[in-house]
Scaffold this active site. Structure first.
Site, PDB file in Angstrom:
ATOM      1  N   CYS A   3       0.838  -1.204   0.000  1.00 48.74           N
ATOM      2  CA  CYS A   3       0.000   0.000   0.000  1.00 48.74           C
ATOM      3  C   CYS A   3       0.877   1.261   0.000  1.00 48.74           C
ATOM      4  O   CYS A   3       1.777   1.392   0.840  1.00 48.74           O
ATOM      5  CB  CYS A   3      -0.918   0.000   1.217  1.00 48.74           C
ATOM      6  SG  CYS A   3      -1.878   1.517   1.425  1.00 48.74           S
ATOM      7  N   CYS A  32     -22.737   2.549  16.257  1.00 45.87           N
ATOM      8  CA  CYS A  32     -23.859   1.646  16.551  1.00 45.87           C
ATOM      9  C   CYS A  32     -23.649   0.824  17.814  1.00 45.87           C
ATOM     10  O   CYS A  32     -24.526   0.045  18.193  1.00 45.87           O
ATOM     11  CB  CYS A  32     -24.125   0.728  15.363  1.00 45.87           C
ATOM     12  SG  CYS A  32     -22.770  -0.413  15.010  1.00 45.87           S
ATOM     13  N   CYS A  41      -9.275   2.926  13.289  1.00 44.59           N
ATOM     14  CA  CYS A  41      -8.671   3.797  12.287  1.00 44.59           C
ATOM     15  C   CYS A  41      -7.243   4.133  12.728  1.00 44.59           C
ATOM     16  O   CYS A  41      -7.022   4.581  13.856  1.00 44.59           O
ATOM     17  CB  CYS A  41      -9.501   5.067  12.128  1.00 44.59           C
ATOM     18  SG  CYS A  41      -8.765   6.291  11.016  1.00 44.59           S
ATOM     19  N   CYS A  44      -6.910   8.240  13.431  1.00 45.01           N
ATOM     20  CA  CYS A  44      -7.466   8.932  14.593  1.00 45.01           C
ATOM     21  C   CYS A  44      -7.797   8.013  15.755  1.00 45.01           C
ATOM     22  O   CYS A  44      -8.315   8.482  16.778  1.00 45.01           O
ATOM     23  CB  CYS A  44      -8.715   9.703  14.180  1.00 45.01           C
ATOM     24  SG  CYS A  44     -10.054   8.651  13.582  1.00 45.01           S
ATOM     25  N   HIS A  60     -16.730   5.876   7.787  1.00 44.53           N
ATOM     26  CA  HIS A  60     -15.777   6.798   8.416  1.00 44.53           C
ATOM     27  C   HIS A  60     -14.751   7.271   7.386  1.00 44.53           C
ATOM     28  O   HIS A  60     -14.410   8.470   7.334  1.00 44.53           O
ATOM     29  CB  HIS A  60     -15.089   6.096   9.592  1.00 44.53           C
ATOM     30  CG  HIS A  60     -13.986   6.894  10.214  1.00 44.53           C
ATOM     31  ND1 HIS A  60     -14.202   8.034  10.961  1.00 44.53           N
ATOM     32  CD2 HIS A  60     -12.624   6.717  10.192  1.00 44.53           C
ATOM     33  CE1 HIS A  60     -13.039   8.523  11.386  1.00 44.53           C
ATOM     34  NE2 HIS A  60     -12.072   7.740  10.926  1.00 44.53           N
ATOM     35  N   CYS A 168     -12.650 -16.601   6.028  1.00 43.30           N
ATOM     36  CA  CYS A 168     -13.806 -17.416   6.418  1.00 43.30           C
ATOM     37  C   CYS A 168     -13.900 -18.669   5.545  1.00 43.30           C
ATOM     38  O   CYS A 168     -14.400 -19.699   5.990  1.00 43.30           O
ATOM     39  CB  CYS A 168     -15.091 -16.605   6.339  1.00 43.30           C
ATOM     40  SG  CYS A 168     -15.393 -15.833   4.738  1.00 43.30           S
ATOM     41  N   HIS A 470     -19.651 -14.326   2.431  1.00 43.37           N
ATOM     42  CA  HIS A 470     -19.130 -14.885   3.691  1.00 43.37           C
ATOM     43  C   HIS A 470     -19.445 -16.372   3.751  1.00 43.37           C
ATOM     44  O   HIS A 470     -20.493 -16.816   3.266  1.00 43.37           O
ATOM     45  CB  HIS A 470     -19.786 -14.153   4.865  1.00 43.37           C
ATOM     46  CG  HIS A 470     -19.261 -14.545   6.198  1.00 43.37           C
ATOM     47  ND1 HIS A 470     -17.935 -14.424   6.555  1.00 43.37           N
ATOM     48  CD2 HIS A 470     -19.891 -15.082   7.283  1.00 43.37           C
ATOM     49  CE1 HIS A 470     -17.772 -14.847   7.797  1.00 43.37           C
ATOM     50  NE2 HIS A 470     -18.943 -15.252   8.259  1.00 43.37           N
TER      51      HIS A 470
END
Length: 519
Positions: A3, A32, A41, A44, A60, A168, A470
């Site tokens: 990256c 939530c 993150c 932050c 976000h 998974c 999934h």
């Protein structure tokens, strides 16, 4: 992937006091308040839920990009991005701008430092909670992992597997194989192999493709993983050492993108089979196979060399008959197999009252479609040795030898012009007494119960595409059914299992009762 955005996104201190209290794996989303799939993150240190919950981690990132598209960028906005986050359970790193998992680090190694800090927080929280959990285990009324079975209290001994970043597909297969007793017990009884010495002798905590170490054994890591399951551990087991070996010897599965569970199972069994033939560090595994009285020579099926526990349990033989429609010449070929793909047909039959409306068929329909006589189309003309040219022909499959464990792979995905779409047909399958006798080449030579199979595990794909969605698994253990969803294991019932839209079905050959009269 490598990256390029880490330098502008990883800004938090590794020992940041902004982190929430408690273990990272149980942190709650700041929006939530869900504690499922928390991501932090790295800009932050705020915590949000993943895309398979409510997707607030991605939102976000998206919200942070709005000022940059509608207004002139400031110098600070150019340098600071909320694009990279870390899974609080598996510690894998993801970049939303690259839309992929990250394997590299910053020049100062900040990602690894944050990872180690989260691991320390997790270990500290685990230590402080150990005493409390022990007390809860002693109190059945307060412990959700204690069950009433036949009037007595028993512990839920199943152990989940951590998701290491879209793994998974691997977890569902591992949990299914761990519940095939004869196969699982063979590996658990193998002697341990010492692969590492000195400083590297301990358990690996994190792996990247840049690490060396060619001295790996898939059999050994597979054995360790199976031994870790069904031990009654309250914490999910992290199979990162096994995943590291998978990266080393199966290049197709490198990275953290979603993979096909059946393809992984085939590669896994093939590589276990090959390694068992050659042994490891001079220790031949075939000796143990020969000494195992349950795997007699008459039940062995050789695929790519000598027989192993893989072919002895999963191996079967198909007879492929092709007939030329011009001269009538018949060609027969015997094909060993480990798991066959069955078509999932879109029949619109009447559904039971417990099923929702939509296309459905039965497993027997799929088996019949696979074995019925069919005429090959123009693109599959048969090269007739008598006619000396390609001719129209028919094809039919017979099963010459049934395996001890019958693995049936339903064709859930099909290619269109541009996409690979999912077949959402519900396939009705029996939990007990699947009779395979009518598909045998010589059914008269089989015993009364040698063709009957009982379901032991089901792999289910949730979602619409093969590269997304999934995987979970249902499996039977000591008469009870469990649902394995990565780290979460829950007790379930046969009715729920029967409603699942199966992708892979594992059936175990029913053992004839001692002294039973032959019919």
């Amino acid at each position: 992937m490598e990256c390029p955005h880490l330098g502008s996104s990883v800004c938090i201190a590794p020992d940041s006091a902004k982190f929430p209290q408690g273990s990272p794996s149980s942190w709650c989303c700041s929006v939530c308040r869900s504690n499922k799939s928390p991501w932090v993150c790295l800009t932050c240190s705020s915590v949000h839920c993943g895309r398979y919950v409510n997707g607030h981690a991605k939102k976000h990132y998206e919200d942070a990009q709005i000022p940059m598209t509608n207004h002139k960028k400031t110098e600070k906005q150019e340098k600071v991005q909320h694009t990279v986050c870390m899974d609080c359970s598996s510690y894998s790193t993801y970049c939303y701008r690259c839309d992929d998992f990250v394997v590299n680090d910053t020049k100062l190694g900040l990602v690894q430092k944050v990872r180690e800090h989260l691991q320390n927080l997790e270990n500290s929280a685990f230590t402080s909670d150990r005493h409390r959990k022990r007390k809860l285990l002693e109190n059945s009324s307060l412990n959700s992992k204690l069950l009433k079975v036949n009037g007595s209290t028993t512990a839920l001994c199943a152990t989940g597997l951590r998701n290491l970043g879209n793994t998974c597909f691997m977890n569902a297969i591992l949990q299914s194989l761990s519940n095939i007793q004869q196969f699982c017990c063979y590996f658990k009884e193998l002697p341990a192999v010492e692969l590492r010495n000195g400083k590297t002798a301990g358990r690996r905590t994190y792996h990247t493709r840049s690490q060396g170490d060619n001295n790996v054994s898939l059999v050994e890591e597979f054995r360790k993983t199976l031994c870790a399951l069904w031990q009654g551990s309250q914490t999910a087991f992290s199979p990162e050492s096994l995943f590291y070996v998978v990266w080393k010897i199966m290049p197709n599965f490198r990275g953290y993108q979603q993979q096909d569970a059946h393809e992984f199972m085939r590669y896994l069994l093939d590589h276990l089979h090959l390694e068992l033939q050659g042994g490891f560090n001079g220790v031949s595994r075939s000796v143990i196979l020969q000494e195992n009285s349950n795997l007699s020579g008459s039940n062995k099926c050789c695929i790519n060399g000598a027989s192993t526990v893989v072919t002895a349990i999963f191996g079967g033989i198909l007879q492929n008959e092709v007939n030329c429609l011009i001269c009538g010449t018949e060609s027969r070929k015997f094909d060993p197999f480990l798991g066959k793909m069955l078509p999932s047909m879109s029949f619109r039959n009447k559904r039971t009252k417990n099923q929702e409306g939509g296309p459905m068929c039965t497993l027997r329909d799929c088996l019949r479609s696979f074995t019925d006589l069919e005429e090959l189309d123009e693109t599959e003309l048969y090269m007739c040795h008598k006619c000396k040219k390609k001719q129209k022909s028919t094809k039919k499959f017979w099963i010459q030898k049934l395996p001890k464990v019958l693995c049936l792979h339903l064709k859930r995905f099909h290619w269109t012009a541009y996409l690979r779409n999912k077949v959402d047909t519900y396939v009705e399958f029996p939990l007990r007494g699947l009779d395979m006798k009518c598909y045998l080449l010589e059914p008269e030579n089989s015993g009364p119960e040698s063709c009957l199979y009982d379901l032991v595990a089901v792999v289910v794909h949730h979602g619409s595409g093969v590269g997304s969605g999934h995987y979970t698994a249902y499996a039977a253990h000591e008469g009870r059914w469990f649902h394995f969803n990565d780290s979460t294991v829950t007790l379930t019932d046969e009715e729920t299992v029967g409603k699942a839209k199966a992708y892979i079905l594992f059936y175990v050959e029913r053992q004839a009762k001692p002294g039973a009269e032959k019919l």
